[in-house]
Design a protein around this motif. Sequence first.
Motif, short mmCIF file in Angstrom:
data_model
loop_
_atom_site.label_atom_id
_atom_site.label_comp_id
_atom_site.label_asym_id
_atom_site.label_seq_id
_atom_site.Cartn_x
_atom_site.Cartn_y
_atom_site.Cartn_z
N ARG A 1 1.02 -1.37 0.17
CA ARG A 1 -0.05 -0.19 0.18
C ARG A 1 1.07 0.80 -0.04
O ARG A 1 2.37 1.60 1.09
N PRO A 2 0.97 2.80 -0.95
CA PRO A 2 1.46 3.96 -0.90
C PRO A 2 1.69 3.65 1.22
O PRO A 2 0.81 3.26 1.76
N ILE A 3 2.64 5.23 0.74
CA ILE A 3 3.19 4.90 2.49
C ILE A 3 1.99 5.69 2.75
O ILE A 3 1.59 6.67 2.41
N LEU A 4 1.41 6.66 4.30
CA LEU A 4 0.94 7.43 5.26
C LEU A 4 1.61 8.41 5.11
O LEU A 4 2.21 8.22 5.61
N PRO A 5 0.97 9.33 4.54
CA PRO A 5 1.94 10.89 4.96
C PRO A 5 1.15 11.74 6.65
O PRO A 5 0.41 10.66 7.21
N SER A 6 2.12 12.08 7.20
CA SER A 6 1.94 12.52 8.58
C SER A 6 0.86 13.60 7.77
O SER A 6 1.01 14.26 6.86
N LEU B 1 -2.96 5.38 11.61
CA LEU B 1 -1.56 4.16 11.56
C LEU B 1 -2.70 3.54 12.29
O LEU B 1 -3.33 1.56 11.39
N TYR B 2 -3.18 3.22 13.81
CA TYR B 2 -4.19 2.47 14.37
C TYR B 2 -5.87 2.16 13.63
O TYR B 2 -5.81 0.75 13.24
N GLU B 3 -5.80 2.65 12.87
CA GLU B 3 -7.33 2.76 11.66
C GLU B 3 -6.91 1.86 10.72
O GLU B 3 -8.08 0.89 9.97
N THR B 4 -5.72 2.12 10.31
CA THR B 4 -5.18 1.64 8.92
C THR B 4 -5.28 0.18 9.28
O THR B 4 -5.71 -1.00 8.34
#
Length: 365
Positions: A113-118, A293-296
């Motif tokens: 999956r693509p990186i999650l930005p802050s 993060l936790y949602e994902t």
Amino acid sequence: MKCGEHITLDIERLNAKGDGVGVCDGREVVVPRAVPGDRALVYLRRKRKGRFEGVVDDLIEPGVERIDPACVHFGVCGGCRWQDIEYDDQLKIKESLVHRLVAEQDLTAGSWRPILPSPQQNFYRNKMEFSFGSGPDGVPQLGLHMRGRYNRVFDLETCWLQSEVSNRIVDSVRSHATRLKLPVYDLRSHEGLLRFLVVRDAKRTGEVMVNLVVSSYPHDGVDDLLASVFEDLGRQITSCIVTKHSGLAQVAIGEEEFHIRGDGHMWERCGDIEYAISSRSFFQTNTIAAERLYETVCELAGDLTQSDVLDLYAGTGGMSLHLAQHARSVIGVESVSEAVVDARRNAERNEIGNCRFVSTLAEDL
Ligand SMILES: C[S@@+](CC[C@H](N)C(=O)[O-])C[C@H]1O[C@@H](n2cnc3c(N)ncnc32)[C@H](O)[C@@H]1O
């Protein structure tokens, strides 16, 4: 090829620390702040364990466009590595680093999956640890470590990572420590008083916890220092701890804690869960990114209604308590007993009854 020389080097990859690595005459050269694709004139500073370490003298051809860093301390400070690179480019570099590290372990991911930005690029950290040092004439310094120099501290003016109030706390502690002539702990003689200042700044609740780590307490000088800091910023500081740490290890934890204001905890909210965080407990440092993060993780875990989940390395229960809202049950395993106490309190506070915590090493389970 020897130290003191200049070479032209193509940076091929990053090492696990995020430093650029290139090869010249069959030897690896590590270059902090260089990134893959850079061609640079590199000065060879030193050689350690058969590997050269260099600094960029001239960026001949940048692999990635450079920008002006916001921070006046960039380059000197051991904190930020890539402030001169646009955030989108930083993400691409980090993503490719993770892909390569996974491939090097002969692991294959089913899909990426693509990186999650802050969501925030500045003022996102909820915890910072500042160190005391001695300047010329023994004047107290308070700030962060210089890059590559574990024993050298520089005076921090403004840091873009935590918050305005954290910068003001650092400034206030430093100026009153100087006025009161309080001695800084010396790493060689093991004499002196002031060691670390840890500021925790909850992003969702606005609570601020100050933890002053000193070699000796009770101590009138420390009380005078804190009274002056409270005069400057008392309304913003919701809890304050003095940690007595007389041991030799240069760490911001000690043998005894004194609660000067509050009961030794700060409350933070992450998603719809409230967390008590005490001085020795781990909590994800970027609260708002942790929500994502936790949602994902919950989303990727899929239907857990019939599952019993084991959350190893659970900290204060950040992930466990989120998963418990979807699973039949969760057991969080954590080695720091104070974090387990916090995690249990957090389960109770949030009325989550299907999650329990075990205080042990994960490998002993
Ligand atoms: C990076 S934190 C992750 C916390 C948590 N998963 C979260 O997202 O908030 C890692 C945690 O592992 C704990 N830890 C480190 N080594 C451990 C071990 N061998 N066994 C159990 N816990 C450990 C640390 O104390 C720390 O709280």
